[in-house]
Each structure stands twice: as C-alpha cells, then as structure tokens.
Design a protein around this motif. Structure first.
Motif, PDB file in Angstrom:
ATOM      1  N   ALA A  79      -0.994   3.741   6.239  1.00  9.63           N
ATOM      2  CA  ALA A  79      -1.959   3.268   5.583  1.00  9.63           C
ATOM      3  C   ALA A  79      -2.230   1.568   6.155  1.00  9.63           C
ATOM      4  CB  ALA A  79      -2.066   3.349   4.039  1.00  9.63           C
ATOM      5  N   CYS A  95       0.765  -1.159   0.002  1.00  8.40           N
ATOM      6  CA  CYS A  95      -0.018   0.084  -0.057  1.00  8.40           C
ATOM      7  C   CYS A  95       0.663   1.189   0.080  1.00  8.40           C
ATOM      8  CB  CYS A  95      -1.147  -0.044   1.181  1.00  8.40           C
ATOM      9  SG  CYS A  95      -0.018  -0.078   2.711  1.00  8.40           S
ATOM     10  N   ASN A  96       0.183   2.575   0.129  1.00 10.47           N
ATOM     11  CA  ASN A  96       1.123   3.575   0.081  1.00 10.47           C
ATOM     12  C   ASN A  96       1.765   4.197   1.325  1.00 10.47           C
ATOM     13  OD1 ASN A  96      -1.191   4.795   1.179  1.00 10.47           O
ATOM     14  ND2 ASN A  96      -1.947   5.830  -0.645  1.00 10.47           N
ATOM     15  N   TYR A 104      -5.464   3.381  -1.010  1.00  9.87           N
ATOM     16  CA  TYR A 104      -4.266   3.210  -0.568  1.00  9.87           C
ATOM     17  C   TYR A 104      -3.227   2.631  -1.383  1.00  9.87           C
ATOM     18  CZ  TYR A 104      -6.060   4.674   4.337  1.00  9.87           C
ATOM     19  OH  TYR A 104      -6.565   5.499   5.478  1.00  9.87           O
ATOM     20  N   PHE A 112     -10.701   2.262   0.693  1.00 11.66           N
ATOM     21  CA  PHE A 112      -9.935   3.351   0.537  1.00 11.66           C
ATOM     22  C   PHE A 112      -8.820   3.129  -0.737  1.00 11.66           C
ATOM     23  CE2 PHE A 112     -10.191   2.527   4.773  1.00 11.66           C
ATOM     24  CZ  PHE A 112     -10.689   3.785   5.502  1.00 11.66           C
ATOM     25  N   ILE A 161      -7.579  -1.768   0.627  1.00 14.46           N
ATOM     26  CA  ILE A 161      -6.730  -0.739  -0.014  1.00 14.46           C
ATOM     27  C   ILE A 161      -7.039  -0.424  -1.363  1.00 14.46           C
ATOM     28  CG2 ILE A 161      -4.277  -0.821  -1.206  1.00 14.46           C
ATOM     29  CD1 ILE A 161      -3.470  -2.992   1.066  1.00 14.46           C
TER      30      ILE A 161
END
Ligand SMILES: *Cc1c(COP(=O)(O)O)cnc(C)c1O
Length: 368
Positions: A56, A51-52, A222, A220, A205
């Motif tokens: 997150a 993910c980022n 993410y 989200f 995500i």
C-alpha cells in the motif's frame, strides 16, 4: 531447525494490545500516531505516514508523485513482486534494469540506456538491507529530471554515510510484515524529507479525505490499525539492538564461511550500513554442488535457508502474460545462485557455529 526468519514478540506486547482492545479504539487512532512518530524518530526520518502494508505504501508513493498511465518507471529486475506491481497499479510501464553482481542492487551504469522520453521515475530497492548506490542514482535522476522512490521494505535503520534510506530520494516506503526486521503484523509507512508529499499521502491512505467528510482525491482505505501499531510500538524499543545483532551475526558468518572457496559472502561498500534483512551467499560458477543439493544438505543438519528470489520479475507468469519483457542477464544469473542463511537476532552463537561447521563438513566431503 534454525528457521530462516522468526518474528520476535516481546512480552509487553500483550499488555499494549490489551490496552488498545480495552480502549475500544481498535482501528486507526492515537496509537498509530504514537507508533509513526516513534518509527520516524528511531529511523532519523523527518516525515511519514503509516499504512496497512508495504505494498500500500508503494502504491501511495507512486500516486503522490503523479505516476500516470503511459509513464515508464525504471526498477531492478531482481526484487520482490510488490515493487513491480506498484508500477502496474498506476497503469504505468515497468522498465527492468539490471543489477550490480556484488550488491544485488540496481546498477546505475545500466539506467541511462533504458531511458526514453516517457521515463518519469526510478524505483530503487535497498535489497536484503543494503542501500543501493544512491549517490550515482540521484545524479542521473537530477540530470534527467526523474523522481526517485526508495523501496525500503528490507532496510529499516540502514543508511549511507548516516543518511537513512527513505531520505535519499523523493519518497520512501517501509514494510512491517512479520518477516521484516521489525513488524506490526501487517503494516507499512510512506516517508519523505518533503512534508507536502506526506500530507498528500495521509489523505490518500484515508479515503482521499482532506477534512472531515471532505474528499478531494480518489483515496483508499489503507489505514493501519491501533492493534498493529501497539505491536509496532514495542518493536521500536528493540529495533536498534536487533539490527546490531543482525550485523554481528553477519560478521560471524563472514568469518565462518571465509574459507569455503565455492561461495561468495555479502559485499558492503565503504560508508554503507547493511542491516542484513537477509544474509545472502552466492554459489560460484564452478561450485561442486547445485544450490538444491546444498539446500538439502543444510536441511538434513537442521539449517533453514531460502531463495530470495528464484526468478526475475519479467519471468513471472503474470508479467509474461502482460507482455512485459526484460533483458537482465546479471539478475537472471543471481536468481540462479543466491541462497539466504539465517541471520535474524534469534540465531544464537551456537547456531552460527553449527552453520559454519556444516559448511566445513560439506566442503571437506566434496574436496577429497
Ligand atoms: C516485503 C516487501 C514489500 C511488500 O511489503 P508488504 O508489507 O508485504 O506489502 C515490497 N517490497 C519489498 C522489496 C519487500 O521485501
């Protein structure tokens, strides 16, 4: 100046990034998949989703374990803010527990007295790259039927008896921020030995999307980008070597600082692999100078240092405003005495000798 942190970007990274840019597929795609598989492989972890950010990843990990408003989550008072915030994102209550003064990690003996009928989970942090006492923490978790999340943002390739951090509890989270042991610029990952939790994480995500344009959760965005993953793919070739270098640098520092009576060097329990995200010394109670004076002396001699962390979480202004309180004297004391010295792979033998020399000089000056 010997910096306290320095991300290493190997030359071939430029070609990997260019290949992604030229492909036109610059958001989340095949490169992220390759990076994630590679990361799991070097880490000896079965399942994971990139993910980022590490933040997150924490948010997702708590969500897929179903942490809800009103739940209480145990965490160490001495950690980075993101650990505590991830609990607040769920509307849950962080319950601050004290640390072991030798390892700076959650003290298992302090957990039980903080349990209530609302306690749902323990959020463990493997601070500075040293795994927390997971055998004892897991025993308590099993006894009281609690979930365990491992914040592995600082513990890439760390293990206890060859079991990787992130596989010791129910779910784990990594960060690939530039100052961590490896980077994707911004980035993170959720990992587990439980495939089902990772399948859920992937959906959360990516917009709660379980199949194309079928959204089954409040998800989200993410997602990691292919550009970030291209940076990360190259890091994977070197992370084992870099980690080895950190450990060697730490051992050298231990030797060089052995005879300084007013500082305490890191403690590593038997069977634990410390990956030295930070090499943290501690001034003794009767140290002949203050930490600020020491920082100034080091700075004058070109040695960078940093305080991780100057305050416990419940003393942060936002936490105070929220009425969040804690009583963790060991954590508070550590926050006042710790100092991180450069240990990353770009610190040369000459740099280490220089650090040792400066400490010896300071020591002989104040001991006359
Ligand atoms: C860095 C860090 C995080 C957050 O990771 P980001 O990638 O910066 O969001 C969380 N917990 C700990 C202990 C960290 O050191």
């Amino acid at each position: 100046m010997i910096p306290i942190a320095k991300p290493i970007i190997p030359e071939e990274t430029y070609d990997e990034i260019k290949a992604v840019l030229d492909s036109g597929m610059i958001a989340c795609g095949e490169t992220v998949k390759e990076f994630t598989e590679g990361f799991l492989q070097v880490s000896h972890i079965p399942y994971g989703a990139s993910c980022n950010s590490g933040t997150a990843a924490l948010d997702i990990a708590l969500r897929v374990l179903d942490i809800k408003p009103g739940d209480e989550v145990i965490l160490p008072a001495f950690t980075f803010i993101a650990t505590g915030n991830s609990i607040l994102y769920q509307g849950a209550k962080p319950v601050f527990v004290d640390i072991d003064p030798d390892t700076y990690n959650l003290d298992p003996a302090e957990i039980e007295k903080n349990l209530t009928d609302k306690t749902k989970a323990i959020l463990v942090v493997h601070l500075f790259g040293l795994p927390a006492n997971m055998p004892e923490i897991m025993e308590i978790a099993r006894k009281y039927d609690l979930k365990v999340i491992e914040d592995c943002a600082q513990s890439h390739l760390a293990d206890i008896d060859c079991q990787a951090t992130g596989t010791l509890g129910d779910i784990g989270t990594y960060s690939f921020y530039p100052t961590k042991n490896m980077t994707t610029s911004e980035g993170g990952a959720v990992v587990s030995i439980n495939q089902n939790l990772i399948e859920k994480s992937k959906i959360m995500i990516d917009q709660g999307q379980s199949a194309k344009y079928i959204h089954t959760e409040l998800g989200f965005n993410y997602r990691m980008t292919n550009i970030a993953a291209a940076i990360g793919k190259v890091q994977l070739k070197y992370i084992a070597e870099w980690t080895h270098q950190r450990v060697q640098n730490a051992q050298k520092l231990n030797e060089l600082l052995m005879d300084i009576p007013w500082i305490k060097t890191p403690h590593v329990p038997e069977g634990y692999t410390h990956v030295y995200h930070q090499y943290v010394i501690r001034l003794t109670d009767d140290a002949p100078m203050t930490r600020d004076e020491l920082i100034e002396e080091l700075k004058k001699e070109g040695i960078g240092s940093a305080i991780h962390y100057p305050s416990v979480l419940y003393d942060q202004p936002f936490y105070r405003d929220q009425g969040l309180v804690g009583e963790c004297p060991v954590s508070e004391k550590a926050a006042g005495q710790v100092l991180s010295l450069p240990v990353h792979p770009m610190v040369s033998d000459d740099n280490l000798e220089q650090i040792g020399k400066v400490f010896s000089e300071i020591n002989s000056k104040i001991c006359v």
